[in-house]
Design a protein around this motif. Structure first.
Motif, PDB file in Angstrom:
ATOM      1  N   GLY A  60       0.830  -1.207   0.000  1.00  0.00           N
ATOM      2  CA  GLY A  60       0.000   0.000   0.000  1.00  0.00           C
ATOM      3  C   GLY A  60       0.861   1.252   0.000  1.00  0.00           C
ATOM      4  N   ARG A  61       0.215   2.391  -0.271  1.00  0.00           N
ATOM      5  CA  ARG A  61       0.959   3.639  -0.373  1.00  0.00           C
ATOM      6  C   ARG A  61       0.304   4.719   0.486  1.00  0.00           C
ATOM      7  NH1 ARG A  61       0.944   6.303  -4.954  1.00  0.00           N
ATOM      8  NH2 ARG A  61       3.079   7.085  -4.850  1.00  0.00           N
ATOM      9  N   ALA A  62       1.147   5.636   0.922  1.00  0.00           N
ATOM     10  CA  ALA A  62       0.696   6.868   1.556  1.00  0.00           C
ATOM     11  C   ALA A  62       1.275   8.026   0.760  1.00  0.00           C
ATOM     12  CB  ALA A  62       1.168   6.940   3.004  1.00  0.00           C
ATOM     13  N   VAL A  63       0.460   9.024   0.487  1.00  0.00           N
ATOM     14  CA  VAL A  63       0.912  10.236  -0.192  1.00  0.00           C
ATOM     15  C   VAL A  63       0.611  11.407   0.729  1.00  0.00           C
ATOM     16  CG1 VAL A  63       0.649  11.752  -2.191  1.00  0.00           C
ATOM     17  CG2 VAL A  63       0.514   9.262  -2.479  1.00  0.00           C
ATOM     18  N   TYR A  64       1.597  12.276   0.916  1.00  0.00           N
ATOM     19  CA  TYR A  64       1.400  13.419   1.803  1.00  0.00           C
ATOM     20  C   TYR A  64       1.983  14.667   1.158  1.00  0.00           C
ATOM     21  CZ  TYR A  64       6.316  12.794   3.208  1.00  0.00           C
ATOM     22  OH  TYR A  64       7.670  12.663   3.209  1.00  0.00           O
ATOM     23  N   TYR A  65       1.550  15.803   1.673  1.00  0.00           N
ATOM     24  CA  TYR A  65       2.166  17.067   1.263  1.00  0.00           C
ATOM     25  C   TYR A  65       2.239  17.982   2.471  1.00  0.00           C
ATOM     26  CZ  TYR A  65      -2.655  18.875   1.033  1.00  0.00           C
ATOM     27  OH  TYR A  65      -3.946  19.244   1.338  1.00  0.00           O
ATOM     28  N   MET A  66       3.234  18.875   2.450  1.00  0.00           N
ATOM     29  CA  MET A  66       3.415  19.873   3.490  1.00  0.00           C
ATOM     30  C   MET A  66       3.324  21.252   2.841  1.00  0.00           C
ATOM     31  SD  MET A  66       6.463  18.070   5.728  1.00  0.00           S
ATOM     32  CE  MET A  66       7.530  17.839   4.309  1.00  0.00           C
ATOM     33  N   THR A  67       2.660  22.182   3.514  1.00  0.00           N
ATOM     34  CA  THR A  67       2.402  23.504   2.948  1.00  0.00           C
ATOM     35  C   THR A  67       3.118  24.572   3.764  1.00  0.00           C
ATOM     36  OG1 THR A  67       0.206  22.752   2.254  1.00  0.00           O
ATOM     37  CG2 THR A  67       0.618  25.122   2.206  1.00  0.00           C
ATOM     38  N   SER A  68       3.916  25.387   3.080  1.00  0.00           N
ATOM     39  CA  SER A  68       4.661  26.448   3.746  1.00  0.00           C
ATOM     40  C   SER A  68       3.733  27.610   4.078  1.00  0.00           C
ATOM     41  CB  SER A  68       5.786  26.945   2.838  1.00  0.00           C
ATOM     42  OG  SER A  68       5.289  27.856   1.865  1.00  0.00           O
ATOM     43  N   PRO A  69       4.192  28.558   4.917  1.00  0.00           N
ATOM     44  CA  PRO A  69       3.348  29.730   5.213  1.00  0.00           C
ATOM     45  C   PRO A  69       2.980  30.547   3.980  1.00  0.00           C
ATOM     46  CG  PRO A  69       5.120  29.546   6.814  1.00  0.00           C
ATOM     47  CD  PRO A  69       5.419  28.553   5.733  1.00  0.00           C
ATOM     48  N   ARG A  70       3.770  30.446   2.927  1.00  0.00           N
ATOM     49  CA  ARG A  70       3.484  31.211   1.711  1.00  0.00           C
ATOM     50  C   ARG A  70       2.757  30.389   0.659  1.00  0.00           C
ATOM     51  NH1 ARG A  70       8.083  33.060   4.046  1.00  0.00           N
ATOM     52  NH2 ARG A  70       8.332  35.333   4.216  1.00  0.00           N
ATOM     53  N   GLY A  71       2.364  29.171   1.032  1.00  0.00           N
ATOM     54  CA  GLY A  71       1.531  28.366   0.147  1.00  0.00           C
ATOM     55  C   GLY A  71       2.258  27.374  -0.723  1.00  0.00           C
ATOM     56  N   LYS A  73       3.942  23.944  -1.758  1.00  0.00           N
ATOM     57  CA  LYS A  73       3.681  22.579  -1.317  1.00  0.00           C
ATOM     58  C   LYS A  73       4.860  21.672  -1.655  1.00  0.00           C
ATOM     59  CE  LYS A  73      -1.369  22.330  -1.148  1.00  0.00           C
ATOM     60  NZ  LYS A  73      -1.595  23.753  -1.031  1.00  0.00           N
ATOM     61  N   SER A  74       5.219  20.827  -0.699  1.00  0.00           N
ATOM     62  CA  SER A  74       6.256  19.830  -0.877  1.00  0.00           C
ATOM     63  C   SER A  74       5.616  18.456  -0.665  1.00  0.00           C
ATOM     64  CB  SER A  74       7.388  20.059   0.128  1.00  0.00           C
ATOM     65  OG  SER A  74       8.371  19.057   0.025  1.00  0.00           O
ATOM     66  N   TYR A  75       5.728  17.576  -1.679  1.00  0.00           N
ATOM     67  CA  TYR A  75       5.042  16.282  -1.646  1.00  0.00           C
ATOM     68  C   TYR A  75       6.012  15.148  -1.350  1.00  0.00           C
ATOM     69  CZ  TYR A  75       1.010  18.526  -3.877  1.00  0.00           C
ATOM     70  OH  TYR A  75      -0.055  19.334  -4.154  1.00  0.00           O
ATOM     71  N   GLY A  76       5.482  14.100  -0.760  1.00  0.00           N
ATOM     72  CA  GLY A  76       6.254  12.893  -0.513  1.00  0.00           C
ATOM     73  C   GLY A  76       5.347  11.679  -0.590  1.00  0.00           C
ATOM     74  N   SER A  77       5.940  10.494  -0.695  1.00  0.00           N
ATOM     75  CA  SER A  77       5.141   9.268  -0.736  1.00  0.00           C
ATOM     76  C   SER A  77       5.880   8.136  -0.031  1.00  0.00           C
ATOM     77  CB  SER A  77       4.828   8.865  -2.182  1.00  0.00           C
ATOM     78  OG  SER A  77       6.007   8.472  -2.867  1.00  0.00           O
ATOM     79  N   TRP A  78       5.097   7.238   0.547  1.00  0.00           N
ATOM     80  CA  TRP A  78       5.627   6.022   1.152  1.00  0.00           C
ATOM     81  C   TRP A  78       5.016   4.818   0.446  1.00  0.00           C
ATOM     82  CZ3 TRP A  78       4.249   7.103   7.001  1.00  0.00           C
ATOM     83  CH2 TRP A  78       5.093   8.114   7.498  1.00  0.00           C
ATOM     84  N   GLU A  79       5.824   3.795   0.263  1.00  0.00           N
ATOM     85  CA  GLU A  79       5.313   2.477  -0.115  1.00  0.00           C
ATOM     86  C   GLU A  79       5.636   1.527   1.028  1.00  0.00           C
ATOM     87  OE1 GLU A  79       6.078  -1.226  -3.213  1.00  0.00           O
ATOM     88  OE2 GLU A  79       6.920   0.753  -3.678  1.00  0.00           O
ATOM     89  N   PHE A  80       4.607   0.910   1.612  1.00  0.00           N
ATOM     90  CA  PHE A  80       4.810   0.043   2.773  1.00  0.00           C
ATOM     91  C   PHE A  80       5.389  -1.301   2.330  1.00  0.00           C
ATOM     92  CE2 PHE A  80       1.588   3.051   4.215  1.00  0.00           C
ATOM     93  CZ  PHE A  80       2.097   3.424   5.451  1.00  0.00           C
ATOM     94  N   LEU A  81       6.587  -1.608   2.840  1.00  0.00           N
ATOM     95  CA  LEU A  81       7.275  -2.852   2.490  1.00  0.00           C
ATOM     96  C   LEU A  81       7.055  -3.942   3.524  1.00  0.00           C
ATOM     97  CD1 LEU A  81      10.727  -1.388   1.343  1.00  0.00           C
ATOM     98  CD2 LEU A  81       8.712  -1.880  -0.061  1.00  0.00           C
ATOM     99  N   GLU A  82       7.087  -3.584   4.801  1.00  0.00           N
ATOM    100  CA  GLU A  82       6.921  -4.547   5.897  1.00  0.00           C
ATOM    101  C   GLU A  82       6.101  -3.891   7.004  1.00  0.00           C
ATOM    102  OE1 GLU A  82      10.737  -5.737   7.272  1.00  0.00           O
ATOM    103  OE2 GLU A  82      11.437  -6.412   5.298  1.00  0.00           O
TER     104      GLU A  82
END
Length: 326
Positions: A60-71, A73-82
């Motif tokens: 399965g996967r998780a996708v996330y993003y973080m938003t700075s005070p000026r708007g 966005k920085s994205y990241g993703s996880w793929e669950f291995l164990e």
């Protein structure tokens, strides 16, 4: 602070973060595997995280993003291995685009989260494995050590619950670094009302007054992104002090959880600050967090020396009374 050690090992190609918590392993596991809890601490101050996708299963996967005070966005993703509930899980961690696809030129990392019991609660050991020393250095240069430390150090308030963490402590001021100060205050009242109290002039003029003996004589607010505001205060009934005011603009608005504004002292050439307001509710109480970014440490210290914390506490105490009557 929970984080006790962060170590980089260029020979083993690892970055290891260790943190201690006064909570059992099962509680720590929940915080890292339930998106609603993970969002409350995963992003460092000023970059809160959101997890629109979270599939806790092998493959399965998780996708996330973080938003700075000026708007931004920085994205990241996880793929669950164990997954070994509640002791550990392992993911492939990628810098990502808005669709969750890995970014070219950025490293892929294997990250192992391990949770173990201690005499006082639990310990998390987070080991990030890199393919090369260059990849490790690239992530370190990106600010991973500082960002991860500040993010994990926010976890105590999630594990404890907002009331236990903040109730009765009043307005708390923390100096995070040379240019950032974090202010927190727990307010008895739901998040929607606390949000309105920060946006609607008729409510603002009832509580945002600082010490007794002052009134807000001007309160003009356009809370939309790009909109401007202007506040002015003046002493009444012979109270000491001279009238003053602030003006600024709204850079980011995410009702009812976050608003970022600039703040400038009207009629002066003082530089503006950046004020990042976030709200989170739990059991009918709302934690107000204001992250203030100053241009330099001298300005930070000058503002703090004015008694800002005491003035904010007087206003927040007044706010609770206002909310009780809404």
């Amino acid at each position: 602070m929970p984080v006790t050690d962060v170590t980089t090992d260029p020979e083993a190609l690892t970055l290891t973060l260790t943190a201690e918590f006064a909570a059992p392993v099962e509680r720590l596991w929940d915080a890292f595997t339930e998106p609603a809890q993970l969002e409350r601490f995963w992003g460092p101050p000023g970059w809160p995280a959101r997890f629109p996708t979270f599939d806790l299963s092998v493959g399965g996967r998780a996708v996330y993003y973080m938003t700075s005070p000026r708007g931004e966005k920085s994205y990241g993703s996880w793929e669950f291995l164990e997954i070994d509930r509640p002791r550990s899980f392992t993911v492939l961690d990628n810098f990502a685009n808005e669709d969750g696809a890995p970014l070219e030129g950025m490293p892929t990392m294997r990250v192992v989260f391990t949770f173990e019991p201690t005499e006082t609660g639990s310990r998390m050991v987070n080991v990030t494995h890199f393919a090369s020393a260059d990849a490790l250095q690239q992530v370190v240069d990106f600010g991973a050590v500082e960002g991860s430390t500040m993010a994990i150090n926010q976890l105590d308030r999630v594990l404890a619950g907002l009331r236990e963490y903040a109730q009765g402590k009043g307005t708390q001021t923390e100096i995070l670094d040379d240019t950032h100060v974090r202010i927190t205050r727990l307010i008895e009242g739901p998040i929607d009302l606390v949000w309105r109290a920060h946006q609607e002039p008729e409510l603002l003029q009832k509580w945002m007054l600082g010490p007794d003996g002052w009134r807000m004589s001007v309160c003009e607010v356009d809370p939309s992104v790009g909109g401007r505001y202007r506040y002015e205060w003046e002493p009444v009934d012979g109270a000491p002090g001279e009238p003053f005011g602030f003006d600024g603009a709204t850079l980011l608005s995410e009702p009812p959880r976050r608003a970022v504004t600039t703040e400038h002292m009207t009629g002066t050439d003082y530089p503006s600050t950046l004020n990042d307001l976030t709200l989170e509710e739990e059991d009918g109480a709302t934690l107000i967090t204001v992250l203030i970014e100053y241009p330099d440490s001298q300005t930070r210290d000058m503002v703090l020396a004015t008694g800002m914390t005491d003035g904010m506490e007087a206003s927040y105490a007044r706010l609770e009374g206002v909310l009780a009557g809404v």
